[in-house]
Design a protein around this motif. Structure first.
Motif, PDB file in Angstrom:
ATOM      1  N   VAL A  20     -12.669 -41.139   2.481  1.00 37.36           N
ATOM      2  CA  VAL A  20     -12.736 -42.407   1.738  1.00 37.36           C
ATOM      3  C   VAL A  20     -11.328 -42.923   1.466  1.00 37.36           C
ATOM      4  O   VAL A  20     -11.042 -44.112   1.666  1.00 37.36           O
ATOM      5  N   THR A  21     -10.447 -42.046   1.055  1.00 37.85           N
ATOM      6  CA  THR A  21      -9.065 -42.443   0.786  1.00 37.85           C
ATOM      7  C   THR A  21      -8.403 -42.994   2.044  1.00 37.85           C
ATOM      8  O   THR A  21      -7.754 -44.053   2.013  1.00 37.85           O
ATOM      9  N   ALA A  22      -8.569 -42.299   3.158  1.00 39.81           N
ATOM     10  CA  ALA A  22      -7.979 -42.757   4.424  1.00 39.81           C
ATOM     11  C   ALA A  22      -8.581 -44.095   4.847  1.00 39.81           C
ATOM     12  O   ALA A  22      -7.858 -44.986   5.319  1.00 39.81           O
ATOM     13  N   ALA A  23      -9.886 -44.261   4.672  1.00 38.57           N
ATOM     14  CA  ALA A  23     -10.545 -45.518   5.034  1.00 38.57           C
ATOM     15  C   ALA A  23     -10.053 -46.666   4.161  1.00 38.57           C
ATOM     16  O   ALA A  23      -9.816 -47.776   4.651  1.00 38.57           O
ATOM     17  N   LYS A  24      -9.878 -46.418   2.874  1.00 40.74           N
ATOM     18  CA  LYS A  24      -9.372 -47.456   1.973  1.00 40.74           C
ATOM     19  C   LYS A  24      -7.974 -47.895   2.394  1.00 40.74           C
ATOM     20  O   LYS A  24      -7.677 -49.092   2.444  1.00 40.74           O
ATOM     21  N   HIS A  25      -7.105 -46.940   2.705  1.00 42.58           N
ATOM     22  CA  HIS A  25      -5.745 -47.274   3.133  1.00 42.58           C
ATOM     23  C   HIS A  25      -5.754 -48.021   4.459  1.00 42.58           C
ATOM     24  O   HIS A  25      -5.016 -48.999   4.637  1.00 42.58           O
ATOM     25  N   ALA A  26      -6.584 -47.577   5.401  1.00 40.66           N
ATOM     26  CA  ALA A  26      -6.672 -48.242   6.701  1.00 40.66           C
ATOM     27  C   ALA A  26      -7.200 -49.666   6.547  1.00 40.66           C
ATOM     28  O   ALA A  26      -6.726 -50.586   7.221  1.00 40.66           O
ATOM     29  N   ALA A  27      -8.167 -49.859   5.658  1.00 41.07           N
ATOM     30  CA  ALA A  27      -8.709 -51.199   5.416  1.00 41.07           C
ATOM     31  C   ALA A  27      -7.623 -52.111   4.858  1.00 41.07           C
ATOM     32  O   ALA A  27      -7.459 -53.248   5.312  1.00 41.07           O
ATOM     33  N   ILE A  28      -6.870 -51.621   3.893  1.00 47.67           N
ATOM     34  CA  ILE A  28      -5.784 -52.416   3.314  1.00 47.67           C
ATOM     35  C   ILE A  28      -4.750 -52.752   4.386  1.00 47.67           C
ATOM     36  O   ILE A  28      -4.319 -53.904   4.516  1.00 47.67           O
ATOM     37  N   ASP A  29      -4.376 -51.755   5.191  1.00 45.73           N
ATOM     38  CA  ASP A  29      -3.371 -51.967   6.236  1.00 45.73           C
ATOM     39  C   ASP A  29      -3.827 -52.989   7.277  1.00 45.73           C
ATOM     40  O   ASP A  29      -3.008 -53.707   7.847  1.00 45.73           O
ATOM     41  N   SER A  30      -5.147 -53.047   7.528  1.00 43.61           N
ATOM     42  CA  SER A  30      -5.665 -53.986   8.520  1.00 43.61           C
ATOM     43  C   SER A  30      -6.075 -55.322   7.902  1.00 43.61           C
ATOM     44  O   SER A  30      -6.548 -56.210   8.604  1.00 43.61           O
ATOM     45  N   GLY A  31      -5.900 -55.447   6.589  1.00 43.52           N
ATOM     46  CA  GLY A  31      -6.215 -56.704   5.921  1.00 43.52           C
ATOM     47  C   GLY A  31      -7.694 -56.967   5.760  1.00 43.52           C
ATOM     48  O   GLY A  31      -8.108 -58.119   5.637  1.00 43.52           O
ATOM     49  N   GLU A  32      -8.497 -55.903   5.779  1.00 45.56           N
ATOM     50  CA  GLU A  32      -9.949 -56.025   5.655  1.00 45.56           C
ATOM     51  C   GLU A  32     -10.412 -55.425   4.336  1.00 45.56           C
ATOM     52  O   GLU A  32      -9.720 -54.601   3.749  1.00 45.56           O
ATOM     53  N   SER A  33     -11.605 -55.814   3.929  1.00 45.91           N
ATOM     54  CA  SER A  33     -12.228 -55.125   2.803  1.00 45.91           C
ATOM     55  C   SER A  33     -12.704 -53.763   3.304  1.00 45.91           C
ATOM     56  O   SER A  33     -12.867 -53.553   4.516  1.00 45.91           O
ATOM     57  N   LEU A  34     -12.943 -52.865   2.384  1.00 43.15           N
ATOM     58  CA  LEU A  34     -13.483 -51.559   2.767  1.00 43.15           C
ATOM     59  C   LEU A  34     -14.845 -51.730   3.435  1.00 43.15           C
ATOM     60  O   LEU A  34     -15.144 -51.069   4.428  1.00 43.15           O
ATOM     61  N   SER A  35     -15.656 -52.631   2.916  1.00 42.60           N
ATOM     62  CA  SER A  35     -16.983 -52.868   3.506  1.00 42.60           C
ATOM     63  C   SER A  35     -16.880 -53.315   4.963  1.00 42.60           C
ATOM     64  O   SER A  35     -17.603 -52.819   5.823  1.00 42.60           O
ATOM     65  N   THR A  36     -15.976 -54.243   5.228  1.00 39.25           N
ATOM     66  CA  THR A  36     -15.800 -54.729   6.601  1.00 39.25           C
ATOM     67  C   THR A  36     -15.266 -53.626   7.493  1.00 39.25           C
ATOM     68  O   THR A  36     -15.728 -53.449   8.630  1.00 39.25           O
ATOM     69  N   PHE A  37     -14.326 -52.847   6.989  1.00 43.02           N
ATOM     70  CA  PHE A  37     -13.770 -51.745   7.763  1.00 43.02           C
ATOM     71  C   PHE A  37     -14.863 -50.740   8.149  1.00 43.02           C
ATOM     72  O   PHE A  37     -14.982 -50.336   9.305  1.00 43.02           O
TER      73      PHE A  37
END
Length: 55
Positions: A20-37
Motif C-alpha cells: 500500500v505504501t509503495a502504491a501510494k508513492h507510485a500514484a503520487i509520482d505518476s500524478g494519479e489518485s490511488l484509486s486510479t493507480f
C-alpha cells in the motif's frame, strides 16, 4: 461517507502495508489518485491473464 462517482463502487481489500505504501508513492509520482493507480494495475493484470488464456 463519500458518494462514489457514477459507475464506480467501493471495494475494501486487505493488502500488505509495504505494498500500500509503495502504491501510494507510485500514484503520487505518476500524478494519479490511488484509486486510479490501482484501477490501472488491476486492468493491466486482467489483460495479461486474458492474453495468457487465449494462447
Amino acid at each position: 461517507m463519500p458518494i462514489a462517482p457514477p459507475g464506480k463502487t467501493q471495494c475494501n481489500v486487505y493488502l500488505p502495508i509495504e505494498l500500500v505504501t509503495a502504491a501510494k508513492h507510485a500514484a503520487i509520482d505518476s500524478g494519479e489518485s490511488l484509486s486510479t493507480f490501482v484501477e490501472h494495475a488491476i486492468r493491466g493484470r486482467l489483460e495479461t491473464l486474458a492474453k495468457e488464456q487465449s494462447r
